[in-house]
Design a protein around this motif. Structure first.
Motif, PDB file in Angstrom:
ATOM      1  N   UNK A 118      70.014  16.765  56.885  1.00 43.94           N
ATOM      2  CA  UNK A 118      71.338  15.686  56.965  1.00 43.94           C
ATOM      3  C   UNK A 118      72.309  16.336  58.037  1.00 43.94           C
ATOM      4  N   UNK A 119      71.897  17.278  59.185  1.00 39.30           N
ATOM      5  CA  UNK A 119      72.691  17.978  59.653  1.00 39.30           C
ATOM      6  C   UNK A 119      73.022  17.125  61.126  1.00 39.30           C
ATOM      7  N   UNK A 120      74.063  17.664  61.974  1.00 38.36           N
ATOM      8  CA  UNK A 120      74.166  17.043  63.147  1.00 38.36           C
ATOM      9  C   UNK A 120      74.670  18.098  64.241  1.00 38.36           C
ATOM     10  N   UNK A 121      74.711  17.707  65.366  1.00 38.28           N
ATOM     11  CA  UNK A 121      75.384  18.313  66.520  1.00 38.28           C
ATOM     12  C   UNK A 121      74.551  19.435  67.018  1.00 38.28           C
ATOM     13  N   UNK A 122      75.046  20.853  66.684  1.00 33.96           N
ATOM     14  CA  UNK A 122      74.347  21.645  67.123  1.00 33.96           C
ATOM     15  C   UNK A 122      73.960  22.823  66.011  1.00 33.96           C
ATOM     16  N   UNK A 153      71.244  21.222  63.390  1.00 32.65           N
ATOM     17  CA  UNK A 153      70.162  21.121  63.998  1.00 32.65           C
ATOM     18  C   UNK A 153      69.150  22.187  64.437  1.00 32.65           C
ATOM     19  N   UNK A 154      69.740  23.326  65.226  1.00 31.97           N
ATOM     20  CA  UNK A 154      69.092  24.257  65.716  1.00 31.97           C
ATOM     21  C   UNK A 154      68.339  24.929  64.413  1.00 31.97           C
ATOM     22  N   UNK A 155      69.021  25.169  63.415  1.00 30.42           N
ATOM     23  CA  UNK A 155      68.441  25.756  62.280  1.00 30.42           C
ATOM     24  C   UNK A 155      67.021  24.911  61.742  1.00 30.42           C
ATOM     25  N   UNK A 156      67.263  23.743  61.652  1.00 31.32           N
ATOM     26  CA  UNK A 156      66.147  22.981  61.235  1.00 31.32           C
ATOM     27  C   UNK A 156      65.146  22.886  62.463  1.00 31.32           C
ATOM     28  N   UNK A 157      65.539  23.047  63.471  1.00 31.53           N
ATOM     29  CA  UNK A 157      64.465  22.970  64.489  1.00 31.53           C
ATOM     30  C   UNK A 157      63.578  24.222  64.410  1.00 31.53           C
ATOM     31  N   UNK A 208      67.201  20.447  51.042  1.00 32.76           N
ATOM     32  CA  UNK A 208      68.106  19.109  51.405  1.00 32.76           C
ATOM     33  C   UNK A 208      69.146  20.240  52.221  1.00 32.76           C
ATOM     34  N   UNK A 209      69.352  20.181  53.434  1.00 33.34           N
ATOM     35  CA  UNK A 209      70.205  20.758  54.357  1.00 33.34           C
ATOM     36  C   UNK A 209      71.372  19.834  54.851  1.00 33.34           C
ATOM     37  N   UNK A 210      72.726  20.207  54.718  1.00 32.62           N
ATOM     38  CA  UNK A 210      73.458  19.296  55.192  1.00 32.62           C
ATOM     39  C   UNK A 210      74.707  20.147  55.772  1.00 32.62           C
ATOM     40  N   UNK A 211      75.418  19.461  56.766  1.00 32.98           N
ATOM     41  CA  UNK A 211      76.766  20.176  57.404  1.00 32.98           C
ATOM     42  C   UNK A 211      77.890  19.263  57.444  1.00 32.98           C
ATOM     43  N   UNK A 212      77.908  18.400  56.413  1.00 33.93           N
ATOM     44  CA  UNK A 212      79.282  17.591  56.452  1.00 33.93           C
ATOM     45  C   UNK A 212      79.925  18.269  55.135  1.00 33.93           C
ATOM     46  N   UNK A 236      69.459  29.436  58.467  1.00 31.23           N
ATOM     47  CA  UNK A 236      67.772  29.558  58.376  1.00 31.23           C
ATOM     48  C   UNK A 236      67.525  30.534  57.347  1.00 31.23           C
ATOM     49  N   UNK A 237      68.098  31.678  57.569  1.00 32.46           N
ATOM     50  CA  UNK A 237      68.305  32.793  56.416  1.00 32.46           C
ATOM     51  C   UNK A 237      68.402  32.226  55.074  1.00 32.46           C
ATOM     52  N   UNK A 238      69.424  31.650  55.032  1.00 36.94           N
ATOM     53  CA  UNK A 238      69.891  31.162  53.515  1.00 36.94           C
ATOM     54  C   UNK A 238      68.851  30.336  52.939  1.00 36.94           C
ATOM     55  N   UNK A 239      68.113  29.296  53.873  1.00 38.46           N
ATOM     56  CA  UNK A 239      67.025  28.293  53.289  1.00 38.46           C
ATOM     57  C   UNK A 239      65.872  29.266  53.013  1.00 38.46           C
ATOM     58  N   UNK A 240      65.506  30.354  53.909  1.00 33.68           N
ATOM     59  CA  UNK A 240      64.164  31.018  53.626  1.00 33.68           C
ATOM     60  C   UNK A 240      64.439  31.939  52.345  1.00 33.68           C
TER      61      UNK A 240
END
Length: 425
Positions: free
Chosen positions: A32-36, A39-43, A111-115, A196-200
């Motif tokens: 659920x992220x946008x801009x930079x 999206x970089x992390x999820x890519x 689930x990742x979000x940046x709002x 990315x580190x937080x997710x992993x």
């Protein structure tokens, strides 16, 4: 959308879930992220094999509007950091759209979000509500500032945070000129890696406990953490042993050195390298004779004189001459490349870093490949960046929603799908 097409997509949901064969194969991420930053992390997660569903509003990620672009909604920045993802459009302000997202959460791992967290709370998508659906879900919020501090909830963007962590001030100290931002989204890019580190890390913890958890990744605090690794300096001690700021890094002469015909970027660091450098310039005795150069500690204390000396010496030969001498003596050196030079770098050509791919609507695109290699589970590049809503029906069908419910979501506007590719603008 015709009911026949919904039926085809529903039937197709029986096939294996999307995603690569990399080290994260089998992991599904709701993005659920946008801009930079997000999206970089999820890519990166997608490049590593995760199945990333990009959850977009009906308006889409704002970076879709970046320029240049060939068609509306497919800007260059969006294309670069949204590959290997599937786009699902849900209007989360509608109850049906929110409920559809919760259905997707049942089979997701992350689930990742940046709002801001308060926005998630307004949508009734806080951690408790999502965990009630799937207690194994890793719930990761990328925020500007940690929720425990007084800045919690403030809007945060790259330039705002560059200023707050001291980058323009350091640029001013180093150059003696007007303060400047670093000319790329340094905060967004660096914070994305921490995301990315937080997710992993949370996925690794889940492997041990069987439970998901809530994770907060604050941009401001993470960037201060990175910056003060070098620049805490004298304030490392209590009482302080000197000012903050690593003076050597901010020295005004710490810059590419001008040669007779251009610039060069050498690095002479340890005693062995300094001895080799003095030998190649025909002054082998100077290392021992000149106390400013004879030890690492002395060179740090006299860094201004050291940089001034190097500036004089490098002006005596051409860039090509210095490059050849440094390589003969196994000394670190590189050219001062332009961005265009980077695109043509021969080493990047050797490793196949750039690929020309064919996008179904955008034509031929230059794509940067994920650079880390894995012997047994190589990273993959399977999908081009998606059109807005391209995979809405496909993903909802995979989540088990029946055809009738998907049709109702589309009819109400709670979910939306892309126009056929041939009709894209």
């Amino acid at each position: 959308m015709s009911s026949e097409r919904v039926q085809r997509e529903t039937n197709a949901a029986a096939r294996p879930a999307a995603g690569g064969h990399g080290p994260l194969a089998g992991i599904r991420v709701l993005d659920m992220t946008s801009v930079q930053m997000g999206p970089l992390a999820t890519t990166i997660l997608a490049d590593l094999g995760a199945d990333v569903l990009k959850i977009e509003s009906p308006e889409g990620d704002i970076s879709r509007n970046s320029q240049p672009s060939r068609t509306r909604g497919m800007g260059h920045s969006f294309l670069a950091i949204n590959r290997n993802k599937r786009s699902v459009v849900l209007d989360l302000k509608q109850d049906d759209g929110r409920d559809a997202l919760l259905e997707l959460c049942r089979t997701a791992d992350v689930l990742v979000f940046n709002v801001r967290p308060r926005a998630m709370a307004r949508l009734r998508l806080g951690y408790d509500e999502v965990a009630a659906v799937n207690p194994r879900l890793v719930y990761v919020g990328a925020v500007g500032f940690g929720e425990r501090g007084r800045y919690a909830g403030r809007p945060a963007y790259d330039t705002v945070l560059q200023g707050m962590i001291g980058i323009p001030w350091m640029q001013q100290q180093a150059s003696g000129q007007e303060p400047r931002y670093v000319p790329f989204s340094y905060v967004d890019q660096s914070a994305g890696l921490h995301l990315v580190i937080g997710v992993l890390a949370a996925l690794a913890a889940r492997a041990n406990t069987g439970r998901g958890q809530q994770v907060e990744v604050p941009m401001f605090e993470n960037l201060v953490h990175v910056l003060l690794g070098e620049h805490l300096a004298g304030a490392s001690f209590d009482p302080p042993a000197g000012p903050v700021g690593y003076r050597r890094q901010m020295a005004r002469d710490r810059r590419p050195f001008q040669t007779r015909d251009g610039y060069i970027c050498p690095f002479i660091y340890n005693d062995k390298q300094w001895r080799a450098f003095f030998a190649l310039i025909g002054r082998p005795e100077q290392f021992e004779a000149d106390a400013r150069f004879s030890s690492h500690g002395n060179r740090v204390k006299n860094f201004e004189a050291v940089f001034a000396f190097l500036s004089e010496v490098f002006a005596t030969r051409t860039t090509a001459e210095w490059t050849e001498l440094f390589r003969e003596h196994d000394l670190p050196v590189g050219p001062m490349n332009s961005l265009q030079d980077v695109l043509g770098d021969p080493h990047l050509q050797d490793v196949g870093y750039f690929r020309i791919t064919e996008h179904p609507t955008e034509g031929r695109l230059r794509t940067a490949c994920y650079p880390t290699t894995f012997a047994d589970t190589p990273a993959t590049s399977l999908r081009p960046a998606p059109r807005l809503g391209e995979h809405t029906v496909e993903a909802l069908a995979e989540a088990g929603l029946p055809r009738e419910r998907i049709e109702a979501l589309l009819a109400s506007g709670a979910a939306r799908e892309a126009a056929p590719a041939a009709a894209a603008e």
